[in-house]
Motif scaffolding. Structure first.
Motif, short mmCIF file in Angstrom:
data_model
loop_
_atom_site.label_atom_id
_atom_site.label_comp_id
_atom_site.label_asym_id
_atom_site.label_seq_id
_atom_site.Cartn_x
_atom_site.Cartn_y
_atom_site.Cartn_z
N VAL A 164 4.13 63.17 30.32
CA VAL A 164 5.00 62.01 30.48
C VAL A 164 6.46 62.38 30.21
O VAL A 164 7.36 62.02 30.98
CB VAL A 164 4.57 60.86 29.53
CG1 VAL A 164 5.63 59.77 29.49
CG2 VAL A 164 3.24 60.27 29.99
N ALA A 165 6.69 63.13 29.12
CA ALA A 165 8.05 63.52 28.76
C ALA A 165 8.66 64.42 29.84
O ALA A 165 9.81 64.22 30.26
CB ALA A 165 8.06 64.24 27.41
N ARG A 166 7.90 65.40 30.30
CA ARG A 166 8.40 66.31 31.33
C ARG A 166 8.69 65.58 32.64
O ARG A 166 9.70 65.83 33.29
CB ARG A 166 7.37 67.41 31.57
CG ARG A 166 7.79 68.47 32.60
CD ARG A 166 8.95 69.31 32.12
NE ARG A 166 9.21 70.42 33.01
CZ ARG A 166 10.18 71.32 32.85
NH1 ARG A 166 10.97 71.22 31.80
NH2 ARG A 166 10.34 72.30 33.70
N SER A 167 7.81 64.65 33.00
CA SER A 167 7.99 63.88 34.23
C SER A 167 9.24 63.01 34.14
O SER A 167 10.01 62.91 35.10
CB SER A 167 6.76 63.01 34.51
OG SER A 167 5.62 63.81 34.69
N PHE A 168 9.44 62.38 32.98
CA PHE A 168 10.61 61.52 32.81
C PHE A 168 11.90 62.32 32.94
O PHE A 168 12.81 61.94 33.68
CB PHE A 168 10.56 60.82 31.46
CG PHE A 168 11.81 60.02 31.15
CD1 PHE A 168 12.06 58.82 31.78
CD2 PHE A 168 12.74 60.50 30.24
CE1 PHE A 168 13.20 58.09 31.51
CE2 PHE A 168 13.89 59.78 29.96
CZ PHE A 168 14.12 58.57 30.59
N TYR A 169 11.97 63.45 32.24
CA TYR A 169 13.21 64.23 32.28
C TYR A 169 13.41 64.91 33.64
O TYR A 169 14.55 65.16 34.03
CB TYR A 169 13.23 65.24 31.14
CG TYR A 169 13.42 64.57 29.80
CD1 TYR A 169 14.57 63.83 29.54
CD2 TYR A 169 12.44 64.62 28.82
CE1 TYR A 169 14.74 63.18 28.33
CE2 TYR A 169 12.61 63.97 27.60
CZ TYR A 169 13.76 63.26 27.36
OH TYR A 169 13.93 62.60 26.16
N SER A 170 12.33 65.18 34.35
CA SER A 170 12.48 65.69 35.72
C SER A 170 13.08 64.62 36.62
O SER A 170 13.94 64.90 37.46
CB SER A 170 11.12 66.13 36.28
OG SER A 170 10.59 67.22 35.54
N THR A 171 12.64 63.38 36.42
CA THR A 171 13.19 62.26 37.19
C THR A 171 14.66 62.05 36.86
O THR A 171 15.48 61.81 37.74
CB THR A 171 12.40 60.97 36.89
OG1 THR A 171 11.03 61.17 37.25
CG2 THR A 171 12.96 59.79 37.67
N VAL A 172 15.00 62.15 35.57
CA VAL A 172 16.39 61.99 35.14
C VAL A 172 17.27 63.05 35.81
O VAL A 172 18.36 62.74 36.31
CB VAL A 172 16.50 62.11 33.61
CG1 VAL A 172 17.96 62.24 33.18
CG2 VAL A 172 15.89 60.88 32.94
N LYS A 173 16.81 64.28 35.83
CA LYS A 173 17.59 65.35 36.46
C LYS A 173 17.79 65.09 37.95
O LYS A 173 18.88 65.27 38.49
CB LYS A 173 16.89 66.70 36.26
CG LYS A 173 17.26 67.42 34.97
CD LYS A 173 16.74 68.84 35.01
CE LYS A 173 17.15 69.59 33.77
NZ LYS A 173 16.69 71.00 33.82
N ALA A 174 16.72 64.68 38.62
CA ALA A 174 16.82 64.41 40.06
C ALA A 174 17.79 63.27 40.32
O ALA A 174 18.63 63.34 41.24
CB ALA A 174 15.44 64.08 40.62
#
Length: 204
Positions: A164-174
């Motif tokens: 969940v954490a990795r997915s969220f921060y990947s979305t933030v970066k995108a």
């Protein structure tokens, strides 16, 4: 922060929000509110961004105006906005903020502003417009990103929280990259000077 296993499954966040609230309350008191209000009256602006989950919109809060207002609950509102702005969905529970429209009072659900707008240099409503300025001087836009904007490889454990954490921060970066591109295009179209600083990809 403590992980709450049951709340991660059945609740609205994996981490207890109370420590975050206590931390913010320790530093945000009436004295600090008076300092923010004083700077607001001098023309300086302090903005904080959250995401209104109910409306799926970015909420831009003028913290100086709140601090300088005569609203009796301004201190609690100031704190609630800061808690919401740090509440990554799935990791922390959303913050409910009391609002009023006409004579109707209700609560809005707010989370981290990065969900909808990680970089807010120019309001979304004017990003696609060409803006006329009276001054002949070219405005200068400086953006500092406290992190990397490029993809960063990491081996992630096979656990709900880490995914969940990795997915969220990947979305933030995108979202950050998309917003930076749109902001740069706005600056180019309107003759603004655009400067961006971020942490280099090879920095560990």
């Amino acid at each position: 922060m403590r992980v709450d296993g049951l709340n991660a499954i059945f609740g609205s966040g994996a981490f207890k929000t109370e420590p975050l609230k206590l931390l913010i309350a320790r530093y945000i008191d009436e004295d600090l509110l008076h300092l923010v209000a004083d700077q607001h009256r001098r023309g300086r602006r302090l903005f904080v961004v959250t995401t209104n989950i109910d409306a799926q919109r970015t909420a831009l809060w003028n913290m100086g105006a709140i601090a300088a207002s005569d609203y009796s609950e301004r201190l609690q509102l100031f704190r609630d906005i800061l808690v919401a702005s740090a509440s990554a969905p799935g990791l922390f529970a959303p913050t409910y903020i009391q609002v009023q429209a006409g004579n109707v009072r209700f609560q809005e659900m707010h989370v981290d502003g990065a969900v909808t707008s990680n970089v807010l240099a120019v309001p979304e409503s004017v990003l696609l417009q060409k803006v006329a300025f009276r001054s002949t001087a070219k405005p200068k836009l400086y953006i500092i990103v406290n992190g990397k904007v490029t993809p960063d490889f990491a081996v992630i454990g096979d656990g709900t929280l880490s995914i969940v954490a990795r997915s969220f921060y990947s979305t933030v970066k995108a979202n950050t990259r998309s917003t930076l591109i749109a902001t740069y295009d706005f600056a180019r179209r309107n003759g603004w000077q655009f400067r961006l600083a971020a942490i280099q990809p090879d920095i560990r």
